[in-house]
Every structure is written in structure tokens, then in C-alpha cells.
Design an enzyme around this catalytic site. Structure first.
Site, PDB file in Angstrom:
ATOM      1  CB  SER B  32      21.089 -17.867  53.984  1.00  0.00           C
ATOM      2  OG  SER B  32      20.467 -17.820  52.711  1.00  0.00           O
ATOM      3  CG  LEU B  84      36.568 -21.860  48.794  1.00  0.00           C
ATOM      4  CD1 LEU B  84      35.512 -22.928  48.537  1.00  0.00           C
ATOM      5  CD2 LEU B  84      37.961 -22.491  48.768  1.00  0.00           C
ATOM      6  CB  VAL B  86      34.051 -12.822  44.258  1.00  0.00           C
ATOM      7  CG1 VAL B  86      32.828 -11.908  44.202  1.00  0.00           C
ATOM      8  CG2 VAL B  86      35.104 -12.240  45.200  1.00  0.00           C
ATOM      9  CE1 TYR B 287      16.868 -17.063  63.276  1.00  0.00           C
ATOM     10  CE2 TYR B 287      16.271 -15.881  65.254  1.00  0.00           C
ATOM     11  CZ  TYR B 287      16.806 -15.884  63.989  1.00  0.00           C
ATOM     12  OH  TYR B 287      17.272 -14.716  63.437  1.00  0.00           O
TER      13      TYR B 287
END
Lengths: 379, 379
Positions: B32, B84, B86, B287
Site C-alpha cells: 500500500s 506466501l 502470514v 487516482y
């Protein structure tokens, strides 16, 4: 390439010591860093898109400034050292050549003061392009090898020495620092003022631009020095590592001490020196250079022992086995200690999936040889 | 976590719109970006070390500031979206809370002028913490939804409108911009002066700090607006993409036009608006927010069509399918067009090697479903 860019008023800003011996594809494949990385970033930051020829297919990555499209394939190619394919094209960041570009020299009373200043400079609003400080041993080496040059001999002139002695400095612990400023005239003057204040607060003194010009001229000479030493039977190499700021003093002092102990134990004359070369928000890279003179038949074993002492200490200090010299075969024995066995497993899953026949540069990064150094390289 | 840091005088500086709904592990897993990324970096820059529990083993990566130890395992975990393992622990960069922190508002006569100014600001020595500009549609949306608030209603007061009209501005093409400054008092004043000069050179005018305070208070409201719209039967979503600076105008104008054409073709009322949200040396993220009102049984198909028009255009413009919202199932149909089939092959080699049983979040990033959007999400 840099000359072609310069003609048009641009620069890529990537200047590793090996600049005159290396290529763009090599910089990407080895995940290299240049001496102006504080401003321009490591090659991992500079490289945007690329093309890589792989067994049976061609990878094409567009030059986007950032993306969130799963595990970064771009970052899989960076540092792949030929195990995934051959890099044939790349898109890189370029910058306009700044209006002003200066490298200033400073002296610190000792290396710890220099490290503290580098950290504070990096935390400040200054953002210099180069922030480098040599430890006591490297400073003595620089000053002695530069006797003939005007720039540095001026610095160690009797008069200047007296001034420093009057300030109560121990000249044996003197540390030389280079700090680079780039941008508009007003930006250079603004950032230099910030840096000068921090240097002063840590007991440092400015020595002006003269040595910086010299540094700039000599910056690509290091690889030649090693070749020169090897020709005379002295073995020399470098090890660089990155740590959080908190660990910079401890890893420096313990590495230097352990290597000096190793020289004593083997019974050889040797030298180890270091400089802080690349700064980041969270830490820095320190670059150790060592040389030893063992003309006996144990020369190679002596070299291995010293290299092992250094890399083992990097692991003990929770540092990386390599900041910008890659893994190759020499650093491979420490890879699992560095990125954990699960990290090596993930790299192996990638290599095996892309190159099941293990035809692409086998033995690099991950190898099945015995732990050891020269022994692996010889395979 | 940010509140705990703030108590001690620190900040991580990562503030995605979803801040109040999300976690550190989620930020890393989805790769993010936050609204202050211009200064603090994307989560990929902020995250240093981490621990991830994988089938049968645990990955441990130390928090080094940089390293060249093969293909970056850290960058394989970033954006892995649960395929892949946690993520259970992470080391992140933190910064001291700056002495000063201000967000100023500016108006530009049109979006292209705003884009030109953002590019020049990012190329300058200024380095603001936020550099954001809304297009004409988003500016109208912001001004209309903010009628009740003091900050913005002041801006569109009759008097101010007259001033802009006298300057010859078309108020329909007015674009609102927010630029953030952080650091010492003198640094904020130095960088603001640089930015003000660039804004002025592109025909912009400063509107002071008032709207910036408002922006700061409302910055986490976006997810609630979507939920609110959905409750009333209007479908709304966002698509973000990153391109080199040269492409920012073209991708904006063509996307807006194509979506408006699509609304007409479907025969629904709809809205599309956009802002430049994250700047980099080589380009920026734009965006797009769109909403349509199709109460018929074809609602979902209408939404899919609009989303497809947008993502297809991103691919045509050589942009990324996602800047900071990840791939998931919704963007998966475009992944091979984005990172090339060889890039998907490399990701698959990694996923299959780590999780041969395909138990970890199957279908995310790479899926075997039909091309399409809602159809995949529904599987």
C-alpha cells in the site's frame, strides 16, 4: 552512457567505484550502489522498467514509477546475478545536471563523532548527495598516499596541524569526511549551512572544497589499487555491510579489533580501515578494506580466515552480508544466516522454477559447495 | 500504533485512506501507499525487516537499511497478498514528528496546469510531503460536498469568485490542490517559497492554510462515502495507476473521455473524477473515482464495463494496473498485460514453490478464472 547523457544536460547519478569497468546490465544484476546514492538512490531505486531474456521467453517490465502488482518481479531481477536470465534493456531515472555541485571536506576529532554527525545530517532537512567519513586508519592511509597531491598535503601542513593540536585533538584519531551538495545555488548554500552547523556541534571543522575536488578526480581509482597490491603479493579485499544507525559504532569497532587479532594470531602484517559510504533513513553502509602480506604457502588460508572473521562478525551484529557487492560464491556461505533458511528457500523456488535445468550461472548466490571462501570460488 | 508512536514523539508517516480500517500486516501484504508518501515513501520503502510464517517454516528478515543479497526476498513478501504466508512481525522506518507541519491549498486554472506544476515541484529542490491536485470534476465535487464547512465555503465566496473571473479564469475548470510542508520552521518557509514560485509560474494562486486543515480532518472519510453510496444503490469504485510524467495528461484525459462515452453507451448517469495523489522522480499516480447509477438488473454488468474501460486504457497507455490497491481478483485479468507473461510466470514459480498445495489464499494475484471482473470475484 553517462557521457552521452551529460551532452544533453542529464545524469543518471550512479557512480560505483567500478564505474569505468562495469555496465548498466551488470549494475542491475549485482544490485549495486554508487557513491552519490544518498541523493540518486541505489540501482534498485534508479532502475524502473527492464527487459530480460529467459529460457524460452522474454520478460518485459514497463517503466512505472511505482506499482502494487504482487511480489515485485523488478526486484527479483535486481540482484539475480545471471541466475534468471540476461538483462538486455533497462529504463532508468535520469536527473538534470544540477546548477551547482560541490564536495566539501571536514575533519572530525574521531570516528564516533563522525558517525554521530552523519546520522544527524541524515535525520535533518539537509539531504546532501554524498555523506562519507573515514575512520582513523583510512584517514591516515588517505593522508599518507596523498603526500604528493597539493589538495591534501596542504591540509596536513604543519600550520594546520598546530591549530588542531591547540584545539586538543589527537592527530592519530583524526577522521576525514567528504560531504556533497547539489542543486540550485541557494539550495546548496541553504543545505551547506545546515550541515556546517551539525558538523560543528559534533566537534568537526571544515577544510573547504580543495580536497573534495581531489576526491572527485580520484574516485574511480580504488579497483586499480587492489590490482596494484595483488601484483606485489599483498592480498587486499573489501567487505561492506549495512546496519541500523544504532549498530554502526559497535560493528565498526568490533570488526576492526577482531581483524587485528586475526592478523596477530596468523602472525602476518596487515591493515584494516573503513568508511561510512551510504546513508539511509534507518541506517548506513560501512565499507571495510583490508590487506595482508603473507608470502608463505598459507597465503590463501590466511586471506580466508580474515574474510571469515569479518563476515561472521557482520552476522553476529545482525547486519547484511553485503550492501552492494552482491553474493556471488564468496558470500554464499553466509546467505542463510543473513536472510534465514526460508529466504534462501524462496530464492531457490524462484531459480528452480525459472531455470529447472540450472543452466544459468549455476553456483552463484546459492551453491552446494562446502562452507569456506576461496575453496568455493575455485570450484 | 501511530497513536503509541505519537506519544513518544515519532511517526511512521503511513496514512492510506483506509487507515482506520487496516493493519500493518495488511499494508505490507497489499503493497500500500499513504497520502504522505512523497516524504515517507510507500510501504515498500518503509518496511525494513519482517517475519512471515510459511508452510513448515518461518521467514526472518533483519531490518537492514539496504542490502544486495540476491533477488530481494523482502520485496517478494511485499504485495504477496497472503499467497506466501502470514506476516506476523515487521520493522518499519519511523521519523521524529516534525517541528512544523502545514498543508496549504492552491487553485490552478485547469488540471493540465496543475500537473505541470506538480512535475516541476517534484523536480525542484522543494520536496514537499504531500503534492496533490484534483481535476475539474473532483474539484467541483469537493466544493459542492463541502458547502456546510467553513473552510471551503469561504473559498467559493462570491468575492473570491469575482477575483478569479477578473483574472480570466473559467470557474468550471478550476482545480484544487493541496501541498504539504514538514520540517523545521526555516525549512518549511524555505520549501514553501520554492513551491509558491512554481505554482505562480503555472498560473496558480494560493488559498492559505484553512482548506488544508479541513483536508487533514477529512482525509480518512473516503471509504465511508463509498459505503454510503452503495447503500443507496449507486455503485462507486476507484482505479489508480502510475505513469511516467510524460503520460499523466494523456492517460487522464483519455480515461475520463472513455468512461463518459461508456456511461452514454450504457445509458446511465455516472460521474468520473481524478486526482494526482503520489509523486515520484519519474512519474506520478493518478487516482480515478467513478460512480454510476444503474438500478436495472444489468447493474453489475454496467459496473464491469466501466471498470474494464478504465483498466484497458491503463494498459493501452503503458501504465500499471494498480498503484497501491494490489491485484486481488479484480485486477488479475490484466496482470499478464502489465508485467508480461514472463513476469506472471516468475510469480507463479515462486507461489508454486512455496505453496505447492495452493492452500494459501488461492485465486489472488494469479487466478485461472475467466477474464472479467465481478465474475471472478464471485467465484
Amino acid at each position: 552512457m553517462e557521457a552521452q547523457l551529460a551532452k544533453e544536460g542529464w545524469t543518471m547519478g550512479h557512480f560505483p567505484d567500478s564505474f569505468t569497468h562495469s555496465s548498466l546490465g551488470g549494475w542491475i544484476a549485482t544490485r549495486s550502489s554508487g557513491m552519490q546514492s544518498d541523493k540518486y538512490g541505489d540501482i534498485a531505486d534508479i532502475t524502473r522498467g527492464l527487459q530480460m531474456v529467459m529460457p524460452g521467453q522474454v520478460l518485459d517490465l514497463k517503466p512505472t514509477p511505482s506499482a502494487s502488482t504482487g511480489p515485485s518481479v523488478r526486484e527479483m531481477v535486481l540482484g539475480s546475478e545471471g541466475r534468471l536470465g540476461v538483462i538486455t534493456e533497462a529504463w532508468v531515472n535520469v536527473h538534470r545536471i544540477p546548477q551547482e555541485r560541490h564536495i566539501y571536506a571536514y575533519f572530525f576529532p574521531n570516528y564516533h563523532a563522525g558517525l554521530d554527525a552523519m546520522r544527524e545530517i541524515h535525520e535533518s532537512d539537509a539531504a546532501p548527495s554524498v555523506a562519507r567519513v573515514s575512520d582513523e586508519n583510512e584517514t591516515r592511509f588517505s593522508l599518507s598516499t596523498s603526500k604528493k597531491s597539493k589538495g591534501l598535503s596542504k591540509l596536513v601542513a604543519k600550520g594546520f596541524q598546530k591549530v588542531l593540536e591547540m584545539k586538543g585533538w589527537d592527530l592519530d584519531s583524526l577522521c576525514l569526511s567528504f560531504i556533497g551538495f547539489e542543486g540550485s545555488k541557494s539550495h546548496v548554500s541553504y543545505t551547506k549551512k545546515l550541515v556546517d552547523g551539525i558538523v560543528k556541534a559534533h566537534g568537526g571543522v571544515s577544510v573547504g572544497k580543495g580536497p573534495g575536488v581531489l576526491y572527485d578526480q580520484k574516485k574511480f581509482d580504488t579497483p586499480y589499487i587492489r590490482d596494484f597490491l595483488l601484483d606485489f603479493g599483498a592480498m587486499a579485499d573489501v567487505s561492506e555491510t549495512a546496519t541500523p544507525w544504532d549498530m554502526t559504532k559497535e560493528i565498526h569497532d568490533s570488526t576492526v579489533q577482531l581483524v587485528q587479532d586475526a592478523f596477530d594470531e596468523i602472525g602476518v602484517t596487515g591493515y584494516i580501515m573503513c568508511h561510512l559510504s551510504h546513508s539511509y533513513h534507518s541506517g548506513a553502509c560501512q565499507y571495510f578494506t583490508f590487506a595482508l602480506n603473507d608470502p608463505s604457502e598459507n597465503g590463501e588460508a590466511s586471506y580466508d580466515k580474515v574474510k571469515k572473521v569479518i563476515q561472521d562478525n557482520f552476522m553476529k551484529c545482525q547486519a547484511s552480508i553485503s550492501h552492494h557487492h552482491g553474493v556471488g560464491e564468496e558470500h554464499a556461505p553466509w546467505l542463510a544466516q543473513d536472510i534465514s533458511p526460508a529466504g534462501v528457500f524462496m530464492q531457490k523456488a524462484l531459480f528452480d522454477g525459472v531455470d529447472p535445468g540450472q543452466n544459468l550461472n549455476p553456483g552463484k548466490i546459492i551453491h552446494d559447495g562446502e562452507p569456506g571462501i576461496s575453496s568455493n570460488a575455485a570450484k
